[in-house]
Design a protein around this motif. Structure first.
Motif: not given
Length: 294
Positions: A2-7, A41-43, A48-51, A100-102
């Protein structure tokens, strides 16, 4: 996983509302949960911030970076990854500034910021050289990276890439007008943009309509890759485009590649639009071709 949603910051930058962002990212999470092969799943931290990256395939296999188009995310490769990951360590990257999640960052395309971002991604993955498969906006990112970092790109497979043929802005204005008509207007513009008329693609269209109902797409014109930069590309290249593409001039794309990159393979699909399906095996064959002189 589970990666979660955006902020909130991502919502303000990329989406019309928090509720819309959550709906899109829930759909995305569900697709990730149904990824057809085992995945990590990698962060990765970047300037430019998390990818966010979805990794599949054997750890000792050659690397393959996947870059999706505008208004999309790593799930663009759901139909391909099971095949490609048998032969490659695949890295489906969520492009920054997309749904997406980036990170929501959108640095100016007419700069080296995108190449620096990809530098950070590759460093985070421990990759020095890689093949790249990319489409549309991702195709532009791949071309931009290959021209700036040719020593790091072993092969390029590009689907309807930006930055080569003339970008047709008429559809953008029509799309912005149709969006004022609600979801039906978005559906009409999405069908026109993708060229997907067959009912079997309805699930894909539904996802794209959902995205563009709530998502704020980029409006920045993609910079054209100059002829002199194209002529410097020495790596094997495959370019596939649809003759009915309403976003980019595919005939001009083919002409420029054939003229400036004569070693490249160019395929124009007469019945296809901007969204291309069924190219999995063609791309795999290209990726696995022996290198010249081997």
């Amino acid at each position: 996983m589970r990666t979660g949603t955006g902020k909130g910051a991502a919502t303000n930058a990329l989406y019309k509302s928090q509720a819309g962002a959550e709906e899109i990212l829930r759909r995305y999470q569900g697709a990730l949960d149904a990824w057809p092969v085992p995945a990590e799943h990698l962060r990765l931290p970047t300037r430019q911030g998390e990818t966010f990256v979805v990794v599949s395939g054997p750890k000792d296999a050659p690397p393959l970076i996947l870059l999706h188009g505008s208004g999309a995310n790593a799930t663009m490769w759901l139909d391909d990854v099971a095949t490609w990951s048998r032969h490659f360590r695949t890295y489906a990257v969520d492009v920054i500034g997309e749904p997406g999640f980036s990170a929501p960052a959108r640095p100016p395309l007419a700069s080296d910021a995108s190449a620096q971002w990809l530098d950070d991604v590759l460093e985070g993955l421990g990759i020095s050289r890689t093949a790249i498969v990319a489409t549309s906006l991702g195709g532009w990112l791949a071309l931009d990276y290959a021209r700036r970092r040719p020593e790091r790109v072993t092969r390029l497979a590009l689907l309807c890439p930006g930055g080569l043929g003339r970008q047709k802005l008429g559809l953008l204005f029509k799309t912005l007008l149709l969006r004022t008509l609600g979801r039906k207007g978005v559906a009409r513009s999405v069908r026109a943009a993708t060229g997907l008329e067959d009912p079997k693609f309805q699930p894909v269209l539904d996802t794209v309509v959902l995205t563009f109902t709530h998502f704020k797409p980029r409006t920045e014109r993609l910079p054209v890759v100059p002829d002199e930069a194209l002529r410097q590309l020495a790596m094997p290249m495959l370019v596939i485009a649809g003759e009915r593409d309403v976003l980019f001039d595919s005939a001009e794309t083919a002409r420029r590649v054939r003229t400036c990159v004569p070693q490249a393979t160019v395929r124009l699909l007469p019945e296809a639009g901007h969204a291309l399906f069924g190219q999995t095996d063609t791309i795999l064959e290209f990726l696995r071709e022996p290198a010249a002189g081997s």
